[in-house]
Design a protein around this motif. Structure first.
Motif, PDB file in Angstrom:
ATOM      1  N   ILE A 174      86.876  34.056   8.079  1.00  0.00           N
ATOM      2  CA  ILE A 174      85.842  34.606   8.949  1.00  0.00           C
ATOM      3  C   ILE A 174      86.567  35.277  10.111  1.00  0.00           C
ATOM      4  CG2 ILE A 174      83.887  34.126  10.468  1.00  0.00           C
ATOM      5  CD1 ILE A 174      83.329  31.645   8.785  1.00  0.00           C
ATOM      6  N   GLU A 175      86.396  36.592  10.205  1.00  0.00           N
ATOM      7  CA  GLU A 175      87.116  37.376  11.211  1.00  0.00           C
ATOM      8  C   GLU A 175      88.616  37.075  11.090  1.00  0.00           C
ATOM      9  OE1 GLU A 175      85.782  39.695  13.577  1.00  0.00           O
ATOM     10  OE2 GLU A 175      83.999  39.526  12.345  1.00  0.00           O
ATOM     11  N   ASN A 176      89.224  36.608  12.170  1.00  0.00           N
ATOM     12  CA  ASN A 176      90.664  36.316  12.172  1.00  0.00           C
ATOM     13  C   ASN A 176      90.987  34.860  11.857  1.00  0.00           C
ATOM     14  OD1 ASN A 176      91.292  38.961  12.917  1.00  0.00           O
ATOM     15  ND2 ASN A 176      90.898  38.476  15.057  1.00  0.00           N
ATOM     16  N   TYR A 177      90.007  34.109  11.407  1.00  0.00           N
ATOM     17  CA  TYR A 177      90.185  32.677  11.189  1.00  0.00           C
ATOM     18  C   TYR A 177      89.982  32.315   9.724  1.00  0.00           C
ATOM     19  CZ  TYR A 177      89.419  32.669  16.217  1.00  0.00           C
ATOM     20  OH  TYR A 177      89.506  32.912  17.557  1.00  0.00           O
ATOM     21  N   TYR A 178      90.525  31.167   9.368  1.00  0.00           N
ATOM     22  CA  TYR A 178      90.224  30.524   8.092  1.00  0.00           C
ATOM     23  C   TYR A 178      89.638  29.171   8.454  1.00  0.00           C
ATOM     24  CZ  TYR A 178      92.842  34.121   5.731  1.00  0.00           C
ATOM     25  OH  TYR A 178      93.255  35.333   5.262  1.00  0.00           O
ATOM     26  N   VAL A 179      88.410  28.933   8.045  1.00  0.00           N
ATOM     27  CA  VAL A 179      87.741  27.682   8.398  1.00  0.00           C
ATOM     28  C   VAL A 179      87.903  26.689   7.257  1.00  0.00           C
ATOM     29  CG1 VAL A 179      86.136  28.850   9.944  1.00  0.00           C
ATOM     30  CG2 VAL A 179      85.472  28.447   7.574  1.00  0.00           C
ATOM     31  N   ASP A 180      87.947  25.408   7.599  1.00  0.00           N
ATOM     32  CA  ASP A 180      88.165  24.380   6.583  1.00  0.00           C
ATOM     33  C   ASP A 180      87.074  24.410   5.510  1.00  0.00           C
ATOM     34  OD1 ASP A 180      90.485  23.532   7.862  1.00  0.00           O
ATOM     35  OD2 ASP A 180      89.466  21.923   8.956  1.00  0.00           O
ATOM     36  N   PHE A 181      85.820  24.353   5.942  1.00  0.00           N
ATOM     37  CA  PHE A 181      84.695  24.372   5.011  1.00  0.00           C
ATOM     38  C   PHE A 181      83.585  25.236   5.590  1.00  0.00           C
ATOM     39  CE2 PHE A 181      86.797  20.269   4.566  1.00  0.00           C
ATOM     40  CZ  PHE A 181      87.118  20.294   3.224  1.00  0.00           C
ATOM     41  N   LEU A 182      82.875  25.927   4.716  1.00  0.00           N
ATOM     42  CA  LEU A 182      81.807  26.823   5.151  1.00  0.00           C
ATOM     43  C   LEU A 182      80.620  26.706   4.211  1.00  0.00           C
ATOM     44  CD1 LEU A 182      80.638  29.274   6.749  1.00  0.00           C
ATOM     45  CD2 LEU A 182      81.867  30.735   5.137  1.00  0.00           C
TER      46      LEU A 182
ATOM     47  N   ARG B 286      73.637  28.179   5.361  1.00  0.00           N
ATOM     48  CA  ARG B 286      73.208  27.611   6.646  1.00  0.00           C
ATOM     49  C   ARG B 286      74.077  28.055   7.818  1.00  0.00           C
ATOM     50  NH1 ARG B 286      69.903  22.880   5.991  1.00  0.00           N
ATOM     51  NH2 ARG B 286      68.749  23.272   4.082  1.00  0.00           N
ATOM     52  N   LYS B 287      75.134  28.833   7.509  1.00  0.00           N
ATOM     53  CA  LYS B 287      76.081  29.305   8.531  1.00  0.00           C
ATOM     54  C   LYS B 287      76.685  28.120   9.296  1.00  0.00           C
ATOM     55  CE  LYS B 287      76.072  33.400  10.006  1.00  0.00           C
ATOM     56  NZ  LYS B 287      75.923  34.663  10.692  1.00  0.00           N
ATOM     57  N   ILE B 288      77.125  27.125   8.529  1.00  0.00           N
ATOM     58  CA  ILE B 288      77.739  25.921   9.096  1.00  0.00           C
ATOM     59  C   ILE B 288      79.217  25.915   8.744  1.00  0.00           C
ATOM     60  CG2 ILE B 288      77.862  23.407   8.972  1.00  0.00           C
ATOM     61  CD1 ILE B 288      74.844  23.448   8.404  1.00  0.00           C
ATOM     62  N   ILE B 289      80.026  25.698   9.762  1.00  0.00           N
ATOM     63  CA  ILE B 289      81.471  25.555   9.596  1.00  0.00           C
ATOM     64  C   ILE B 289      81.826  24.109   9.892  1.00  0.00           C
ATOM     65  CG2 ILE B 289      83.708  26.156  10.598  1.00  0.00           C
ATOM     66  CD1 ILE B 289      82.468  28.950  11.174  1.00  0.00           C
ATOM     67  N   VAL B 290      82.615  23.515   9.009  1.00  0.00           N
ATOM     68  CA  VAL B 290      83.118  22.151   9.218  1.00  0.00           C
ATOM     69  C   VAL B 290      84.623  22.254   9.415  1.00  0.00           C
ATOM     70  CG1 VAL B 290      83.392  19.853   8.226  1.00  0.00           C
ATOM     71  CG2 VAL B 290      81.300  21.171   7.772  1.00  0.00           C
TER      72      VAL B 290
ATOM     73  N   SER C  75      86.025  27.848  18.337  1.00  0.00           N
ATOM     74  CA  SER C  75      84.636  27.454  18.097  1.00  0.00           C
ATOM     75  C   SER C  75      83.669  28.382  18.826  1.00  0.00           C
ATOM     76  CB  SER C  75      84.407  26.012  18.542  1.00  0.00           C
ATOM     77  OG  SER C  75      85.098  25.122  17.704  1.00  0.00           O
ATOM     78  N   ASP C  76      83.972  28.741  20.067  1.00  0.00           N
ATOM     79  CA  ASP C  76      83.118  29.659  20.823  1.00  0.00           C
ATOM     80  C   ASP C  76      83.006  31.009  20.127  1.00  0.00           C
ATOM     81  OD1 ASP C  76      82.652  27.726  22.731  1.00  0.00           O
ATOM     82  OD2 ASP C  76      84.104  28.541  24.172  1.00  0.00           O
ATOM     83  N   GLU C  77      84.125  31.523  19.641  1.00  0.00           N
ATOM     84  CA  GLU C  77      84.115  32.819  18.957  1.00  0.00           C
ATOM     85  C   GLU C  77      83.304  32.744  17.670  1.00  0.00           C
ATOM     86  OE1 GLU C  77      88.019  34.545  18.545  1.00  0.00           O
ATOM     87  OE2 GLU C  77      88.492  34.096  20.638  1.00  0.00           O
ATOM     88  N   LEU C  78      83.441  31.666  16.931  1.00  0.00           N
ATOM     89  CA  LEU C  78      82.674  31.511  15.694  1.00  0.00           C
ATOM     90  C   LEU C  78      81.183  31.358  15.991  1.00  0.00           C
ATOM     91  CD1 LEU C  78      85.198  29.207  13.833  1.00  0.00           C
ATOM     92  CD2 LEU C  78      84.612  31.571  13.210  1.00  0.00           C
ATOM     93  N   ARG C  79      80.846  30.680  17.073  1.00  0.00           N
ATOM     94  CA  ARG C  79      79.432  30.552  17.469  1.00  0.00           C
ATOM     95  C   ARG C  79      78.858  31.912  17.849  1.00  0.00           C
ATOM     96  NH1 ARG C  79      81.428  25.795  20.227  1.00  0.00           N
ATOM     97  NH2 ARG C  79      80.892  24.006  18.946  1.00  0.00           N
ATOM     98  N   ARG C  80      79.653  32.735  18.521  1.00  0.00           N
ATOM     99  CA  ARG C  80      79.190  34.084  18.871  1.00  0.00           C
ATOM    100  C   ARG C  80      78.885  34.918  17.626  1.00  0.00           C
ATOM    101  NH1 ARG C  80      82.475  33.416  23.366  1.00  0.00           N
ATOM    102  NH2 ARG C  80      84.374  34.208  22.408  1.00  0.00           N
ATOM    103  N   LEU C  81      79.538  34.581  16.532  1.00  0.00           N
ATOM    104  CA  LEU C  81      79.281  35.264  15.263  1.00  0.00           C
ATOM    105  C   LEU C  81      78.074  34.689  14.533  1.00  0.00           C
ATOM    106  CD1 LEU C  81      82.967  35.599  14.024  1.00  0.00           C
ATOM    107  CD2 LEU C  81      81.485  37.444  14.859  1.00  0.00           C
ATOM    108  N   GLY C  82      77.445  33.678  15.128  1.00  0.00           N
ATOM    109  CA  GLY C  82      76.233  33.105  14.560  1.00  0.00           C
ATOM    110  C   GLY C  82      76.424  31.840  13.743  1.00  0.00           C
ATOM    111  N   TYR C  83      77.611  31.266  13.780  1.00  0.00           N
ATOM    112  CA  TYR C  83      77.883  30.041  13.023  1.00  0.00           C
ATOM    113  C   TYR C  83      77.672  28.818  13.888  1.00  0.00           C
ATOM    114  CZ  TYR C  83      79.916  33.081   9.535  1.00  0.00           C
ATOM    115  OH  TYR C  83      80.097  34.051   8.592  1.00  0.00           O
TER     116      TYR C  83
END
Length: 119
Positions: free
Chosen positions: A46-54, A58-62, A82-90
């Motif tokens: 997601i953008e410049n990140y790799y999230v553990d689980f998505l 539901r747009k939920i990142i774990v 986390s703030d940047e991912l929340r700004r993206l709607g997650y």
């Protein structure tokens, strides 16, 4: 539809192949829609990140935080991420390695409640 990005796919594959034991433990409970029918993927870009689980639906990142998430600098980086991912709607849900191993049932109950909070 997302455009193909082979470099991201390859990076995700490397991260999945080198998963932590906590990620493996939680993935065993999340894969195949085992948690409330929710579809999760792992090491999603997601953008410049790799999230553990998505959970895309539901747009939920774990994110699982291990021992490397304990210094002030690392906690600050996690908060910024986390703030940047929340700004993206997650919605971002963080859990520690220790919790995954000590109380997996409680972790799953809390994650399911977090996911259903938006219903």
């Amino acid at each position: 539809m997302r455009a193909r990005q082979p470099w991201r796919t390859n990076r995700s594959r490397v991260l999945r192949a080198n998963e932590t034991s906590a990620e493996a433990r939680l993935w065993a409970e999340l894969k195949d829609r085992r948690l409330g029918g929710l579809k999760f993927v792992r090491q999603a870009p997601i953008e410049n990140y790799y999230v553990d689980f998505l959970c895309r639906e539901r747009k939920i990142i774990v994110e699982i935080d291990g021992g490397t998430h304990s210094t002030i600098a690392e906690l600050s980086n996690d908060a910024t991420r986390s703030d940047e991912l929340r700004r993206l709607g997650y919605r971002v849900w963080r859990i520690s390695n220790a919790d995954v191993f000590a109380n997996i049932d409680g972790v799953l109950d809390h994650l399911l409640a977090f996911a259903r909070a938006e219903e």
